[in-house]
Design a protein around this motif. Structure first.
Motif, PDB file in Angstrom:
ATOM      1  N   GLU A  18     -19.640  81.070   9.574  1.00 20.44           N
ATOM      2  CA  GLU A  18     -19.082  81.474  10.856  1.00 20.44           C
ATOM      3  C   GLU A  18     -19.661  82.804  11.319  1.00 20.44           C
ATOM      4  O   GLU A  18     -19.906  82.997  12.514  1.00 20.44           O
ATOM      5  CB  GLU A  18     -17.559  81.533  10.757  1.00 20.44           C
ATOM      6  CG  GLU A  18     -16.932  80.150  10.610  1.00 20.44           C
ATOM      7  CD  GLU A  18     -15.430  80.184  10.396  1.00 20.44           C
ATOM      8  OE1 GLU A  18     -14.864  81.302  10.328  1.00 20.44           O
ATOM      9  OE2 GLU A  18     -14.828  79.101  10.303  1.00 20.44           O
ATOM     10  N   ASP A  19     -19.932  83.704  10.397  1.00 22.37           N
ATOM     11  CA  ASP A  19     -20.579  84.968  10.741  1.00 22.37           C
ATOM     12  C   ASP A  19     -21.990  84.727  11.272  1.00 22.37           C
ATOM     13  O   ASP A  19     -22.439  85.400  12.213  1.00 22.37           O
ATOM     14  CB  ASP A  19     -20.627  85.903   9.530  1.00 22.37           C
ATOM     15  CG  ASP A  19     -19.270  86.522   9.224  1.00 22.37           C
ATOM     16  OD1 ASP A  19     -18.383  86.478  10.098  1.00 22.37           O
ATOM     17  OD2 ASP A  19     -19.106  87.045   8.102  1.00 22.37           O
ATOM     18  N   ARG A  22     -21.660  83.383  14.800  1.00 23.85           N
ATOM     19  CA  ARG A  22     -21.234  84.483  15.678  1.00 23.85           C
ATOM     20  C   ARG A  22     -22.407  85.422  15.977  1.00 23.85           C
ATOM     21  O   ARG A  22     -22.595  85.857  17.120  1.00 23.85           O
ATOM     22  CB  ARG A  22     -20.086  85.255  15.025  1.00 23.85           C
ATOM     23  CG  ARG A  22     -19.500  86.347  15.908  1.00 23.85           C
ATOM     24  CD  ARG A  22     -18.314  87.017  15.262  1.00 23.85           C
ATOM     25  NE  ARG A  22     -17.164  86.112  15.169  1.00 23.85           N
ATOM     26  CZ  ARG A  22     -16.768  85.512  14.050  1.00 23.85           C
ATOM     27  NH1 ARG A  22     -17.423  85.718  12.916  1.00 23.85           N
ATOM     28  NH2 ARG A  22     -15.724  84.722  14.046  1.00 23.85           N
ATOM     29  N   GLU A  23     -23.205  85.714  14.966  1.00 26.33           N
ATOM     30  CA  GLU A  23     -24.355  86.592  15.165  1.00 26.33           C
ATOM     31  C   GLU A  23     -25.405  85.927  16.057  1.00 26.33           C
ATOM     32  O   GLU A  23     -26.035  86.581  16.882  1.00 26.33           O
ATOM     33  CB  GLU A  23     -24.975  86.940  13.807  1.00 26.33           C
ATOM     34  CG  GLU A  23     -26.146  87.906  13.905  1.00 26.33           C
ATOM     35  CD  GLU A  23     -26.684  88.299  12.541  1.00 26.33           C
ATOM     36  OE1 GLU A  23     -27.757  88.938  12.494  1.00 26.33           O
ATOM     37  OE2 GLU A  23     -26.035  87.960  11.520  1.00 26.33           O
ATOM     38  N   ASP A  26     -24.096  86.306  19.695  1.00 24.95           N
ATOM     39  CA  ASP A  26     -23.376  87.539  20.020  1.00 24.95           C
ATOM     40  C   ASP A  26     -23.845  88.174  21.323  1.00 24.95           C
ATOM     41  O   ASP A  26     -23.290  89.173  21.763  1.00 24.95           O
ATOM     42  CB  ASP A  26     -23.461  88.548  18.866  1.00 24.95           C
ATOM     43  CG  ASP A  26     -24.872  89.087  18.636  1.00 24.95           C
ATOM     44  OD1 ASP A  26     -25.829  88.549  19.234  1.00 24.95           O
ATOM     45  OD2 ASP A  26     -25.020  90.019  17.825  1.00 24.95           O
ATOM     46  N   ILE A  76     -15.227  79.626  15.945  1.00 28.13           N
ATOM     47  CA  ILE A  76     -15.693  80.991  16.200  1.00 28.13           C
ATOM     48  C   ILE A  76     -15.181  81.391  17.580  1.00 28.13           C
ATOM     49  O   ILE A  76     -15.421  80.686  18.571  1.00 28.13           O
ATOM     50  CB  ILE A  76     -17.239  81.072  16.142  1.00 28.13           C
ATOM     51  CG1 ILE A  76     -17.735  80.733  14.752  1.00 28.13           C
ATOM     52  CG2 ILE A  76     -17.723  82.457  16.549  1.00 28.13           C
ATOM     53  CD1 ILE A  76     -18.046  79.279  14.526  1.00 28.13           C
ATOM     54  N   HIS A  77     -14.503  82.512  17.672  1.00 30.65           N
ATOM     55  CA  HIS A  77     -13.870  82.914  18.916  1.00 30.65           C
ATOM     56  C   HIS A  77     -14.591  84.098  19.568  1.00 30.65           C
ATOM     57  O   HIS A  77     -14.925  85.082  18.903  1.00 30.65           O
ATOM     58  CB  HIS A  77     -12.407  83.287  18.679  1.00 30.65           C
ATOM     59  CG  HIS A  77     -11.575  82.136  18.182  1.00 30.65           C
ATOM     60  ND1 HIS A  77     -11.111  81.146  19.002  1.00 30.65           N
ATOM     61  CD2 HIS A  77     -11.166  81.808  16.928  1.00 30.65           C
ATOM     62  CE1 HIS A  77     -10.432  80.266  18.298  1.00 30.65           C
ATOM     63  NE2 HIS A  77     -10.445  80.641  17.031  1.00 30.65           N
ATOM     64  N   PRO A  79     -17.668  85.076  20.817  1.00 30.32           N
ATOM     65  CA  PRO A  79     -18.832  85.801  20.295  1.00 30.32           C
ATOM     66  C   PRO A  79     -19.560  86.627  21.346  1.00 30.32           C
ATOM     67  O   PRO A  79     -20.290  87.559  21.009  1.00 30.32           O
ATOM     68  CB  PRO A  79     -19.732  84.676  19.760  1.00 30.32           C
ATOM     69  CG  PRO A  79     -19.358  83.482  20.578  1.00 30.32           C
ATOM     70  CD  PRO A  79     -17.889  83.617  20.845  1.00 30.32           C
TER      71      PRO A  79
END
Length: 206
Positions: A18-19, A22-23, A26, A76-77, A79
């Motif tokens: 998830e990171d 998100r990245e 972003d 993922i919220h 981003p």
């Protein structure tokens, strides 16, 4: 005694994935290549409406999608300023392993990135043939610099390397107008260096 360890590992793997997503998203500019491809690909017109799923379409809410597909594997919220959420689903269909990233803005679903992993050359050809038969009446579709477009402006844009990805987009959706506005705003403000520090829209773009 150690039964909890696999659960812990899965949880950490989930957080890492998830990171990564998100990245990847972003910045609003994460969608710029998608818009560039849409502008440059040759359109193949389909008389059939492009649907992401037979029970929902572009503009649907997260609740509707979750009601149909069930709980996502990842969520993922917010981003970036345009994307309210990304839901990720993994499943198998025949010999294909598929991962769907479903993107939502405040105006609902606007983009799906459908990744087909571990596809052999033979299955690659079968996949493109299936798209051709469904949307183009069997007309040739090799997927290179080509997109399928329906009469409502919905599009399927393939990315064929290194993985096969089918990008489902509705470029008339308000989210893509926001993305285009971000791009135009960033481009025009680069002409005046005094605006760079004080404009929040440009900060979101970079």
């Amino acid at each position: 005694m150690f039964d909890f360890l696999p659960v812990v590992r899965r949880s950490r793997a989930r957080i890492r994935y998830e990171d990564q997503v998100r990245e990847q998203y972003d910045r609003v500019s994460a969608y710029s290549q998608l818009l560039a491809s849409s502008s440059s690909y040759s359109p193949l017109i389909s008389s059939r409406t492009i649907l992401i799923h037979r029970k929902f379409e572009f503009g649907e809410s997260r609740k509707k999608v979750i009601d149909v597909l069930g709980r996502p594997g990842h969520s993922i919220h917010s981003p970036n300023p345009v994307t309210a959420a990304i839901l990720v689903y993994r499943y198998r269909l025949e010999d294909y392993r598929i991962r769907d990233e479903i993107h939502f803005s405040a105006h609902g679903l606007f983009y799906v990135r459908r990744n087909f992993s571990s596809v052999t050359t033979l299955r690659h050809a079968d996949l493109l043939r299936a798209y051709s038969e469904k949307y183009l009446g069997g007309s040739p579709f090799h997927g290179v610099k080509q997109k399928i477009v329906d009469t409502g402006g919905r599009e399927i844009l393939p990315t064929l390397a290194p993985a096969i990805i089918m990008n489902y987009v509705a470029t008339s959706h308000p989210a893509f107008r926001q993305i285009a506005d971000h791009a135009r705003g960033a481009s025009s403000r680069y002409a005046d260096p005094h605006d760079l520090q004080r404009d929040s829209a440009l900060h979101d773009w970079l």
